[in-house]
Write a protein that holds these residues in place. Structure first.
Motif, PDB file in Angstrom:
ATOM      1  N   ASP A 187       0.822  -1.206   0.000  1.00 39.14           N
ATOM      2  CA  ASP A 187       0.000   0.000   0.000  1.00 39.14           C
ATOM      3  C   ASP A 187       0.868   1.274   0.000  1.00 39.14           C
ATOM      4  N   ILE A 188       1.848   1.268  -0.889  1.00 40.06           N
ATOM      5  CA  ILE A 188       2.772   2.397  -1.001  1.00 40.06           C
ATOM      6  C   ILE A 188       2.462   3.167  -2.280  1.00 40.06           C
ATOM      7  N   ALA A 189       2.263   4.474  -2.162  1.00 41.47           N
ATOM      8  CA  ALA A 189       2.004   5.318  -3.339  1.00 41.47           C
ATOM      9  C   ALA A 189       3.321   5.597  -4.060  1.00 41.47           C
ATOM     10  N   VAL A 190       3.290   5.534  -5.378  1.00 37.59           N
ATOM     11  CA  VAL A 190       4.504   5.756  -6.167  1.00 37.59           C
ATOM     12  C   VAL A 190       4.437   7.121  -6.850  1.00 37.59           C
ATOM     13  N   ILE A 191       5.463   7.922  -6.593  1.00 35.71           N
ATOM     14  CA  ILE A 191       5.644   9.186  -7.318  1.00 35.71           C
ATOM     15  C   ILE A 191       6.865   8.982  -8.206  1.00 35.71           C
ATOM     16  N   GLU A 192       6.718   9.239  -9.492  1.00 42.54           N
ATOM     17  CA  GLU A 192       7.828   9.000 -10.423  1.00 42.54           C
ATOM     18  C   GLU A 192       8.578  10.297 -10.731  1.00 42.54           C
TER      19      GLU A 192
END
Ligand SMILES: *Cc1c(COP(=O)(O)O)cnc(C)c1O
Length: 399
Positions: free
Chosen positions: A160-165
């Protein structure tokens, strides 16, 4: 010594700004309306048009143009709720604006190891995703090397980790047919001079999430003029957010937007030119003992605006002599293993505002990592000379 060929082109010289962009800039200057919200009746600002075009280019629903890539990352972290003391996973091998963005919101970077192919180490990521307590990964596609995005997204979904690229080096690239920046919840891009389109300083933030975009627009300093945005959610999304979101000004202006629009339209052609240079360099350095080229996954559609190779297990004195010899022949290499950070080559252990961390695999990779830019002012013949000089000097200096 004197008969050795010398490379005379500059590694920091970009192409001129295209004529269409200069014309567009002159119109903005003549109008005097440089601020993005300073528009004549019925006028759509250059900045708003650029945002629409950038959203269409990447396939994102929403796009916001901002003052820098670093600003975009800071705004992205704020927009997903990262704050004081929160842990944020990120690459151990990246450039200073990435951990800097994490520090700018009072958060704490947790660095992840690096593979021989210069991508984030997914085994270490899985471990730290489970153990660190971080809710966000700020993923840097450092030097345009894209990891197995399918596996990365699966790991982050599990925890449940949000990914910012961070797509500073992947604007125009793709993974398995999907544009880089279209996997995570937010993508950040830079239009700084050394990236793929050039406005001196500048950047973008893209997302499909209406609330995140509304927050990012409010953060960027929209006052209450958010209805002037076009690649943006409808006004009702801003209704509550506008009172709780601080203004952290970081807007783009119409002058920069005007010079970026023609460059964005031309980016696919430029990407092909970069690939030609990159692939020629790869051929030029192939099959050279003591030098290792990075392996690209066939699903990776990269740009190739810079080139990396490894000198595995070379003692640092020998690397230093090699770098010096190349420099004396006009070839300016950046060495990520140097004891002190030089120019952009800072390492995770030089970001001393972050807690000290130990990344032995990253250390081993960086110890032998060489980096050079391939600006589009280089001709294919220049690449042949560059590769010939590097081959000579590797042979002359190898252990
Ligand atoms: C350049 C860069 C950025 C953004 O930099 P700005 O100078 O703030 O636009 C982010 N990440 C990486 C890896 C970069 O090289």
């Amino acid at each position: 010594m004197t008969d050795k060929p010398i490379f005379t082109r500059s590694f920091t010289q970009q192409e001129p700004i295209p004529a269409a962009a200069m014309d567009a800039a002159m119109l903005v200057l003549q109008s005097g309306r440089l601020h993005r919200y300073n528009t004549a009746p019925d006028e759509i600002s250059e900045t708003a048009l650029l945002e629409e075009e950038f959203a269409a280019f990447t396939g994102a629903t929403y796009a916001l143009a901002v003052a820098s890539g670093g600003y975009a990352m800071g705004a992205a972290l704020r927009a997903v709720g990262v704050g004081q003391g929160d842990k944020v996973l990120s690459n151990g091998f990246t450039l200073a604006p990435v951990p800097g963005a994490i520090a700018s919101v009072g958060a704490v970077p947790v660095f992840v190891e690096t593979t021989d192919n210069l991508t984030i180490d997914l085994d270490d990521l899985a471990q730290k995703a489970a153990d660190s307590g971080a809710r966000v990964l700020l993923l840097s596609h450092m030097r345009g090397h894209i990891c197995d995005m399918d596996r990365l997204m699966a790991i982050c979904a599990t925890h449940d980790i949000a990914v910012i690229e961070d797509c500073a080096h992947t604007m125009g690239a793709a993974w398995d047919g999907r544009p880089s920046g279209r996997h995570g919840v937010i993508a950040c891009y830079s239009t700084q001079t050394y990236k793929h389109i050039n406005s001196g300083e500048g950047g973008f933030l893209t997302t499909d999430d209406a609330e995140i975009m509304a927050r990012a627009i409010l953060l960027s300093g929209s006052y209450m003029l958010y209805t002037r945005h076009r690649a943006a959610p409808p006004p009702e999304v801003f209704e509550n957010l506008r009172f709780e979101t601080p203004n952290v000004s970081g807007r783009m202006d119409n002058l920069r937007a005007a010079i970026l629009r023609p460059q964005l339209a031309d980016l696919p052609r430029q990407v092909k030119r970069w690939r030609t240079l990159y692939e020629r360099m790869e051929v030029g350095l192939a099959n050279l003992p003591h030098l290792r080229l990075t392996q690209r996954d066939p699903r990776e559609d990269y740009v190739g605006s810079s080139f990396q190779f490894l000198l595995p297990q070379w003692p640092s004195a020998r690397i230093m002599a090699f770098v010096q010899a190349c420099l004396s022949r006009g070839v300016e290499l950046k060495w990520f293993g140097a004891p002190e950070p030089v120019a952009f080559t800072s390492r995770y252990d030089s970001w001393r505002y972050a807690p000290a961390q130990h990344l032995p695999r990253t250390d081993a990779v960086l110890a032998g990592l060489m980096d050079l830019r391939l600006p589009l002012t280089f001709l294919p013949e220049d690449i042949d000379l560059l590769a010939a000089i590097l081959r000579d000097e590797v042979i002359a200096h190898h252990a």
